[in-house]
Scaffold this motif. Sequence first.
Motif, PDB file in Angstrom:
ATOM      1  N   SER A   1       0.938  -1.248  -0.130  1.00 40.54           N
ATOM      2  CA  SER A   1       0.143  -0.022   0.014  1.00 40.54           C
ATOM      3  C   SER A   1       0.833   1.338  -0.221  1.00 40.54           C
ATOM      4  O   SER A   1       0.281   2.621  -0.708  1.00 40.54           O
ATOM      5  CB  SER A   1      -0.914   0.364   1.181  1.00 40.54           C
ATOM      6  N   TYR A   2       2.149   1.226   0.343  1.00 33.31           N
ATOM      7  CA  TYR A   2       2.646   2.232   0.744  1.00 33.31           C
ATOM      8  C   TYR A   2       4.104   2.747  -0.570  1.00 33.31           C
ATOM      9  O   TYR A   2       3.435   3.673  -0.579  1.00 33.31           O
ATOM     10  CB  TYR A   2       4.004   1.812   1.878  1.00 33.31           C
TER      11      TYR A   2
ATOM     12  N   MET B   1      -2.213   7.217   4.002  1.00 30.13           N
ATOM     13  CA  MET B   1      -3.319   7.913   4.363  1.00 30.13           C
ATOM     14  C   MET B   1      -4.323   7.904   3.709  1.00 30.13           C
ATOM     15  O   MET B   1      -5.895   8.233   4.249  1.00 30.13           O
ATOM     16  CB  MET B   1      -2.888   8.928   5.450  1.00 30.13           C
ATOM     17  N   LYS B   2      -4.426   8.204   2.685  1.00 26.69           N
ATOM     18  CA  LYS B   2      -6.097   8.510   1.408  1.00 26.69           C
ATOM     19  C   LYS B   2      -6.734   6.781   1.531  1.00 26.69           C
ATOM     20  O   LYS B   2      -8.091   6.984   1.556  1.00 26.69           O
ATOM     21  CB  LYS B   2      -5.377   8.078   0.031  1.00 26.69           C
TER      22      LYS B   2
ATOM     23  N   GLN C   1       4.287   6.049  -4.980  1.00 28.35           N
ATOM     24  CA  GLN C   1       4.507   5.766  -6.937  1.00 28.35           C
ATOM     25  C   GLN C   1       3.515   6.421  -7.472  1.00 28.35           C
ATOM     26  O   GLN C   1       3.434   7.488  -8.443  1.00 28.35           O
ATOM     27  CB  GLN C   1       4.293   4.504  -7.398  1.00 28.35           C
ATOM     28  N   ALA C   2       2.479   6.951  -6.717  1.00 28.42           N
ATOM     29  CA  ALA C   2       1.253   7.928  -7.280  1.00 28.42           C
ATOM     30  C   ALA C   2       1.722   9.170  -6.673  1.00 28.42           C
ATOM     31  O   ALA C   2       0.411   9.934  -6.926  1.00 28.42           O
ATOM     32  CB  ALA C   2      -0.080   7.237  -6.637  1.00 28.42           C
TER      33      ALA C   2
END
Length: 270
Positions: free
Chosen positions: A20-21, A32-33, A26-27
Motif C-alpha cells: 500500500s505504501y 493515509m488516503k 508511486q502515485a
Amino acid sequence: MNIATIIGFILGIVLISYASYDAANQAGLSVMKLWSTISLLIVVGGALAATAIAFKLSEVLSIFKNLKRLISDNPYKASDIVKDFIVLAEKQRSGELKVALESAPESMKFRLKTAQIGCEYVAEGYRKDDISEILNNMEEYRSVREMRQASVLKKMGEYTPAFGMIGTLIGLVLMLYGMSVEGEPGADPTAKLGASMGIALITTLYGSIFASFVFLPMAAKLEGISEGKEVESAIIHAGVMLIYDKAHPILVKDKLNAFLDSKERIMDEE
C-alpha cells in the motif's frame, strides 16, 4: 504459542502495508488516503450487527474468547495422552486406579478433562456401555459447540464483503448526486469525481481485507483445532475402555499407538 498464526498475521500486515505504501508513493499520494473511519464502521460494525442478528449474543462474544485459542498451542502432544493411559493401566491392574486419580503426580497431568472423567467412572463402577455413551456424547456436543463458534467467524467473513459493497454503493450514490452540484469556477470536475470514486471503493477494500485476512482464516483455524481434538477424543475413548477391561499396559500402548503418527508412537524403551 502457535507460531504459524502469529507469523502469518504479522507477515500479512507487513506485506499489505508495504504494498500500500509503495503504491501510494508511486502515485504521489499519502498512504493515509487508504484510511477511512466511516468505511471501517460500515464494514466491521455492519458485519457485527448482522452477526448479532443471526446468532445469540453469547455466541458473538465468543469471538473474543476464542482469540486466545487461535494463538496458543496445547502444552501436550497426543503421545502424552497415551503415556497417561499406560500409567493408569498399571494402576488399574494393581487396584490403585482411584488413588492414582485422586493424587496424580506432576509428571502425569491429565491432558483433557474427559480422560479423568472417564477413568473416574471406571473407578466408581459404572457400566461399560454407560461410560462409552457418556464419552461419545461429550465428544459429539463438544464438536457441535466449537463448530458453532467457528461458524460465527465464518459468517463475519461472509458479511464483511457484503457491507463493503453497501458502503461502496452509498459512496457512489452520493457521488452521483454530487455531480449535479456545480463546482467552484475553474475547478476540475474530473478531480472531484476521481476523489469521490476512491472514497466509495475503500469500503470494498476493507470488506475484502477483513474477510480474506481476518475472519475466514480465523474460522478455518478454529475448525482445524476442533478437528484435531477428534483424534484426542478417540484416544481417550479407547483408553478408558481399555482401562475398564484392565488391559495390560503393553496392550494399551500398542492399541493407542495406532492413533498416532509413526513419529510420535511410544516405543518399548520409553
